[in-house]
Design a protein around this motif. Structure first.
Motif, mmCIF file in Angstrom:
data_model
loop_
_atom_site.group_PDB
_atom_site.id
_atom_site.type_symbol
_atom_site.label_atom_id
_atom_site.label_comp_id
_atom_site.label_asym_id
_atom_site.label_seq_id
_atom_site.Cartn_x
_atom_site.Cartn_y
_atom_site.Cartn_z
ATOM 1 N N SER A 126 0.856 -1.183 0.000
ATOM 2 C CA SER A 126 0.000 0.000 0.000
ATOM 3 C C SER A 126 0.891 1.231 0.000
ATOM 4 O O SER A 126 2.116 1.141 0.119
ATOM 5 C CB SER A 126 -0.928 0.001 1.215
ATOM 6 O OG SER A 126 -1.787 1.122 1.187
ATOM 7 N N LYS A 127 0.257 2.389 -0.138
ATOM 8 C CA LYS A 127 0.990 3.648 -0.108
ATOM 9 C C LYS A 127 1.026 4.160 1.327
ATOM 10 O O LYS A 127 -0.005 4.283 1.975
ATOM 11 C CB LYS A 127 0.334 4.679 -1.026
ATOM 12 C CG LYS A 127 1.113 5.982 -1.158
ATOM 13 C CD LYS A 127 0.528 6.880 -2.226
ATOM 14 C CE LYS A 127 0.823 6.353 -3.611
ATOM 15 N NZ LYS A 127 0.428 7.311 -4.663
ATOM 16 N N SER A 128 2.238 4.430 1.815
ATOM 17 C CA SER A 128 2.402 4.860 3.196
ATOM 18 C C SER A 128 1.814 6.250 3.410
ATOM 19 O O SER A 128 1.580 7.005 2.457
ATOM 20 C CB SER A 128 3.878 4.848 3.589
ATOM 21 O OG SER A 128 4.608 5.745 2.760
ATOM 22 N N GLY A 180 7.316 9.821 3.380
ATOM 23 C CA GLY A 180 6.139 8.983 3.212
ATOM 24 C C GLY A 180 5.560 9.095 1.817
ATOM 25 O O GLY A 180 6.226 9.533 0.876
ATOM 26 N N LYS A 183 5.107 3.624 -2.033
ATOM 27 C CA LYS A 183 4.639 2.246 -1.966
ATOM 28 C C LYS A 183 5.511 1.454 -0.993
ATOM 29 O O LYS A 183 6.735 1.438 -1.107
ATOM 30 C CB LYS A 183 4.674 1.598 -3.346
ATOM 31 C CG LYS A 183 4.203 0.147 -3.336
ATOM 32 C CD LYS A 183 4.328 -0.486 -4.707
ATOM 33 C CE LYS A 183 3.935 -1.961 -4.658
ATOM 34 N NZ LYS A 183 4.082 -2.625 -5.965
ATOM 35 N N VAL A 184 4.867 0.792 -0.037
ATOM 36 C CA VAL A 184 5.559 -0.007 0.969
ATOM 37 C C VAL A 184 4.933 -1.395 0.980
ATOM 38 O O VAL A 184 3.707 -1.536 0.920
ATOM 39 C CB VAL A 184 5.453 0.632 2.372
ATOM 40 C CG1 VAL A 184 6.149 -0.238 3.400
ATOM 41 C CG2 VAL A 184 6.050 2.021 2.359
ATOM 42 N N PRO A 208 0.807 -0.808 5.902
ATOM 43 C CA PRO A 208 1.054 0.597 5.552
ATOM 44 C C PRO A 208 -0.207 1.289 5.057
ATOM 45 O O PRO A 208 -1.132 0.654 4.544
ATOM 46 C CB PRO A 208 2.115 0.515 4.453
ATOM 47 C CG PRO A 208 1.988 -0.875 3.908
ATOM 48 C CD PRO A 208 1.582 -1.726 5.055
ATOM 49 N N GLY A 209 -0.233 2.616 5.205
ATOM 50 C CA GLY A 209 -1.364 3.393 4.728
ATOM 51 C C GLY A 209 -2.320 3.753 5.844
ATOM 52 O O GLY A 209 -2.300 3.169 6.933
ATOM 53 N N LYS A 210 -3.174 4.719 5.573
ATOM 54 C CA LYS A 210 -4.189 5.136 6.533
ATOM 55 C C LYS A 210 -5.480 4.371 6.279
ATOM 56 O O LYS A 210 -5.648 3.749 5.219
ATOM 57 C CB LYS A 210 -4.428 6.638 6.410
ATOM 58 C CG LYS A 210 -4.867 7.093 5.032
ATOM 59 C CD LYS A 210 -4.970 8.601 4.994
ATOM 60 C CE LYS A 210 -5.366 9.072 3.576
ATOM 61 N NZ LYS A 210 -5.452 10.535 3.507
#
Length: 219
Positions: A126-128, A180, A183-184, A208-210
């Motif tokens: 996901s995107k951090s 941040g 992509k993680v 990762p990500g909100k």
């Protein structure tokens, strides 16, 4: 070979394709011994197979998966036409996965939590969370300079390269910038529980990500 072995091998081929979902949030889960485990809840799919690419027609074998239905006004006409060929609803996200064989897939097939089992390990990408502009210490863990009164290099970067040769700063130098929003991928997260009724995966650890972020799950 018994039917259970055939179903297990087919499920393993399906899960290798990958599936999309949404991060719901974090909570705690109590195991049989009464221990509290930090877990992340992921809304998995349901994803729809929107296209099958074969080696004979496209030069490679791949499966295109769509996720998250939206209103038609949010998609352009070429994408709507592409989805209507497979009789799929308007989908916001499309991802393609390479496969060895397309025999186990068909257009409009639904992929959800049934391809997973409790105890399996998965990779989640996901995107951090973006944290804006950050300095050297916070972004790259640089050590600070002396804190004495005469020092003017408390949180400065210091030298960033030689002067005459090469006479420039190499690309990719660790400097201040955006922290941040990248992509993680977290590997080998264990599936603790599955809620098939609501299409929820409960995995051990952090993702990762909100909350609400798009996540990609793969074997």
């Amino acid at each position: 070979m018994c039917n259970d072995s055939i179903n297990l091998s087919k499920r393993r081929r399906l899960v290798s394709v990958g599936i999309l979902g949404t991060k719901v949030g974090m909570t705690q889960f109590f195991d049989e011994a009464g221990l509290s485990i930090p877990v992340t809840v992921i809304q998995v799919g349901p994803c729809i197979v929107t296209q099958i690419k074969a080696f004979s027609t496209d030069g490679y074998n791949a499966i295109q998966v769509g996720y998250k239905q939206v209103v038609e006004q949010k998609l352009n006409k070429p994408l709507l036409g592409h989805l209507k060929k497979s009789q799929a609803p308007p989908l916001k996200y499309l991802r393609e996965y390479l496969v060895k064989s397309t025999d186990d897939f068909e257009v409009s097939q639904i992929l959800s939590t049934e391809i997973f089992q409790v105890g399996e390990t998965i990779n989640v990408s996901s995107k951090s969370i973006g944290k804006g502009f950050s300095g050297y210490q916070k972004r790259h863990h640089f050590s600070r300079g002396p804190m004495s009164h005469g020092s003017k290099n408390h949180r400065q970067p210091g030298s960033i390269g030689a002067g005459t040769t090469p006479g420039r700063v190499y690309p990719g130098k660790n400097m201040a910038g955006q922290l941040g929003n990248k992509k993680v991928t977290i590997k080998n997260l264990q599936i603790v529980s599955i809620n098939a009724e609501n299409d929820l995966l409960i995995v051990r650890g952090a993702v990762p990500g909100k909350p609400g972020a798009l996540v990609k799950i793969s074997k």
